[in-house]
Design a protein around this motif. Structure first.
Motif, PDB file in Angstrom:
ATOM      1  N   LEU A  13       0.834  -1.211   0.000  1.00  0.00           N
ATOM      2  CA  LEU A  13       0.000   0.000   0.000  1.00  0.00           C
ATOM      3  C   LEU A  13       0.867   1.257   0.000  1.00  0.00           C
ATOM      4  N   ALA A  14       2.048   1.193   0.656  1.00  0.00           N
ATOM      5  CA  ALA A  14       2.948   2.349   0.653  1.00  0.00           C
ATOM      6  C   ALA A  14       3.426   2.640  -0.772  1.00  0.00           C
ATOM      7  N   LYS A  15       3.683   1.566  -1.538  1.00  0.00           N
ATOM      8  CA  LYS A  15       4.104   1.731  -2.956  1.00  0.00           C
ATOM      9  C   LYS A  15       2.938   2.241  -3.794  1.00  0.00           C
ATOM     10  N   ARG A  16       1.791   1.603  -3.629  1.00  0.00           N
ATOM     11  CA  ARG A  16       0.624   1.954  -4.457  1.00  0.00           C
ATOM     12  C   ARG A  16       0.261   3.427  -4.316  1.00  0.00           C
ATOM     13  N   ASP A  17       0.291   3.916  -3.039  1.00  0.00           N
ATOM     14  CA  ASP A  17      -0.187   5.274  -2.789  1.00  0.00           C
ATOM     15  C   ASP A  17       0.947   6.282  -2.589  1.00  0.00           C
ATOM     16  N   GLY A  18       2.193   5.873  -2.816  1.00  0.00           N
ATOM     17  CA  GLY A  18       3.326   6.792  -2.669  1.00  0.00           C
ATOM     18  C   GLY A  18       3.426   7.376  -1.264  1.00  0.00           C
ATOM     19  N   LEU A  19       3.152   6.537  -0.239  1.00  0.00           N
ATOM     20  CA  LEU A  19       3.148   7.049   1.140  1.00  0.00           C
ATOM     21  C   LEU A  19       4.547   7.335   1.664  1.00  0.00           C
ATOM     22  N   VAL A  20       5.553   6.666   1.079  1.00  0.00           N
ATOM     23  CA  VAL A  20       6.925   6.831   1.583  1.00  0.00           C
ATOM     24  C   VAL A  20       7.904   6.962   0.421  1.00  0.00           C
ATOM     25  N   GLY A  21       9.081   7.555   0.713  1.00  0.00           N
ATOM     26  CA  GLY A  21      10.074   7.737  -0.344  1.00  0.00           C
ATOM     27  C   GLY A  21      10.808   6.441  -0.670  1.00  0.00           C
TER      28      GLY A  21
ATOM     29  N   ALA B 148      -1.259   9.176  11.123  1.00  0.00           N
ATOM     30  CA  ALA B 148      -1.511   9.636   9.748  1.00  0.00           C
ATOM     31  C   ALA B 148      -1.176   8.525   8.749  1.00  0.00           C
ATOM     32  N   PHE B 149      -0.118   7.761   9.044  1.00  0.00           N
ATOM     33  CA  PHE B 149       0.284   6.665   8.160  1.00  0.00           C
ATOM     34  C   PHE B 149      -0.825   5.608   8.098  1.00  0.00           C
ATOM     35  N   TRP B 150      -1.342   5.228   9.285  1.00  0.00           N
ATOM     36  CA  TRP B 150      -2.368   4.171   9.312  1.00  0.00           C
ATOM     37  C   TRP B 150      -3.702   4.682   8.759  1.00  0.00           C
ATOM     38  N   GLU B 151      -3.970   5.980   8.952  1.00  0.00           N
ATOM     39  CA  GLU B 151      -5.187   6.539   8.353  1.00  0.00           C
ATOM     40  C   GLU B 151      -5.075   6.494   6.829  1.00  0.00           C
ATOM     41  N   ALA B 152      -3.869   6.761   6.330  1.00  0.00           N
ATOM     42  CA  ALA B 152      -3.669   6.697   4.880  1.00  0.00           C
ATOM     43  C   ALA B 152      -3.852   5.265   4.362  1.00  0.00           C
ATOM     44  N   ALA B 153      -3.650   4.304   5.253  1.00  0.00           N
ATOM     45  CA  ALA B 153      -3.870   2.895   4.878  1.00  0.00           C
ATOM     46  C   ALA B 153      -5.358   2.541   4.891  1.00  0.00           C
ATOM     47  N   GLY B 154      -6.186   3.481   5.343  1.00  0.00           N
ATOM     48  CA  GLY B 154      -7.637   3.243   5.364  1.00  0.00           C
ATOM     49  C   GLY B 154      -8.152   2.792   6.716  1.00  0.00           C
TER      50      GLY B 154
END
Ligand code: NAP
Length: 298
Positions: free
Chosen positions: A24-32, A165-171
């Motif tokens: 999910l981090a890759k799919r949504d560009g959550l991290v560098g 914020a990270f976990w919220e971004a995960a839904g």
């Protein structure tokens, strides 16, 4: 996402949960950058092949170098050795978190080794399946599920916010809890049901051969659902029961008393007792559906 939430994260363990986070981090560009370490080279090779890691290494201390967020995604029994190994490599200001299904033991195992200036914010995404390994993950796993954070009383607020914020971004929906309370709740909602499933399936496999074959053949009668839960990873679940011993034993005690009461009701043909309980439990099922917690994976 235009601005990643973290420049660099390190995942220690890339099984069902670690690989779902990476996906999910890759799919949504959550991290560098996603740095990954695990127990075996095989899993690291698989992570690269799946395109869910930017760098991989078996050297755990090197894996956490420069990471802003480190998430331990291994079985609970490995935490002590992991934190001892990675502690010297942690960057000042980094957040150390995890995904473990038990929380008091995590604080006990990790907290003494966290260097000054590094923030420990334990977490438990209440989502999963009975499958394991890097290929088992999927990015939607955490959508509409709870992620429980158990920050220590003196935790850095910004660090807690950043992890939320990270976990919220995960839904996920965030709940903050005391670790001991988390363990008691999970003992009832997750750990005891797994123990019951392991027991029923274990009892069935100990039956004499003809009966055992028929249990498998006619498994749709309820047994099948227990076999799904009882197929969960043996290492992970061994560690959950050892690390949440007190809370599980307390819930097991209550369960034993209730099952003895039911045994009595059946023996004395107290139909009303059975009917009243089964009616109440039906209501619980409705509540679970209304709370949108009925997905098959958990
Ligand atoms: P998993 O699929 O079995 O993956 C475990 C990962 O940890 C593997 O990548 C493994 O590496 C790695 N690992 C094992 N020992 C290690 C060590 N000493 N050092 C570094 N890495 C190590 O497990 P999972 O289902 O993702 O579960 C991981 C954690 O999530 C557990 O603590 C569990 O309590 C929690 N959790 C699980 C679920 C669930 O339903 N499965 C739900 C919520 C939370 P190799 O692949 O190289 O062996």
């Amino acid at each position: 996402m235009a601005n990643p939430l973290f420049d660099r994260i390190a995942l220690i363990g890339i099984g069902l949960i670690g690989s779902s986070i990476a996906r999910l981090a890759k799919r949504d560009g959550l991290v560098g950058h996603i740095s990954v370490t695990a127990r075996t080279q095989e899993s690291l090779d698989k992570a690269m092949e799946l395109g869910i890691a930017d760098s991989v290494t078996l050297d755990q201390e090197a894996a956490v170098k420069d990471a802003d967020l480190v998430i331990i995604c291994s079985p609970l029994g490995a935490y002590s050795s992991i934190i001892e190994t990675i502690a010297p490599g942690l960057k000042p200001g980094a957040i150390v978190s995890d995904v473990g299904s038990v929380k008091e033991a995590v604080v006990r195992d990790l907290a003494p080794h966290i260097p000054d200036g590094v923030h420990l914010i334990p977490a438990h995404p209440v989502a999963g399946t009975e499958h394991s390994g890097p290929e088992a993950g999927f990015p939607e796993l955490f959508e509409d599920r709870w992620c429980i954070l158990t920050p220590p009383a003196d935790a850095d607020e910004e660090a807690t916010k950043a992890l939320s914020a990270f976990w919220e971004a995960a839904g996920s929906n965030i709940e903050i809890m005391d670790p001991a309370h988390h363990d008691l709740v999970m003992a009832m909602t997750s750990h005891l049901p797994h123990l019951i499933a392991y027991t029923i399936v274990g009892t069935a496999t100990d039956l004499e051969k003809t009966l055992r074959n028929e249990v498998i053949k006619f498994s749709a009668g309820g047994f099948r659902d227990f076999t799904r839960i009882a197929a969960s990873d043996p290492t992970m679940w061994r560690d959950v029961f050892l690390k949440n011993k007190d809370a599980v034993l307390e819930m097991l005690q209550r369960f034993n008393e209730d099952i003895t009461a039911l045994q009595r009701a059946i023996r004395w043909e107290e139909g009303d007792t059975l009917f009243e309980l089964f009616s109440r439990t039906r209501e619980v099922r409705r509540g679970v559906i209304e709370a949108k917690q009925e997905k098959m994976y958990d």
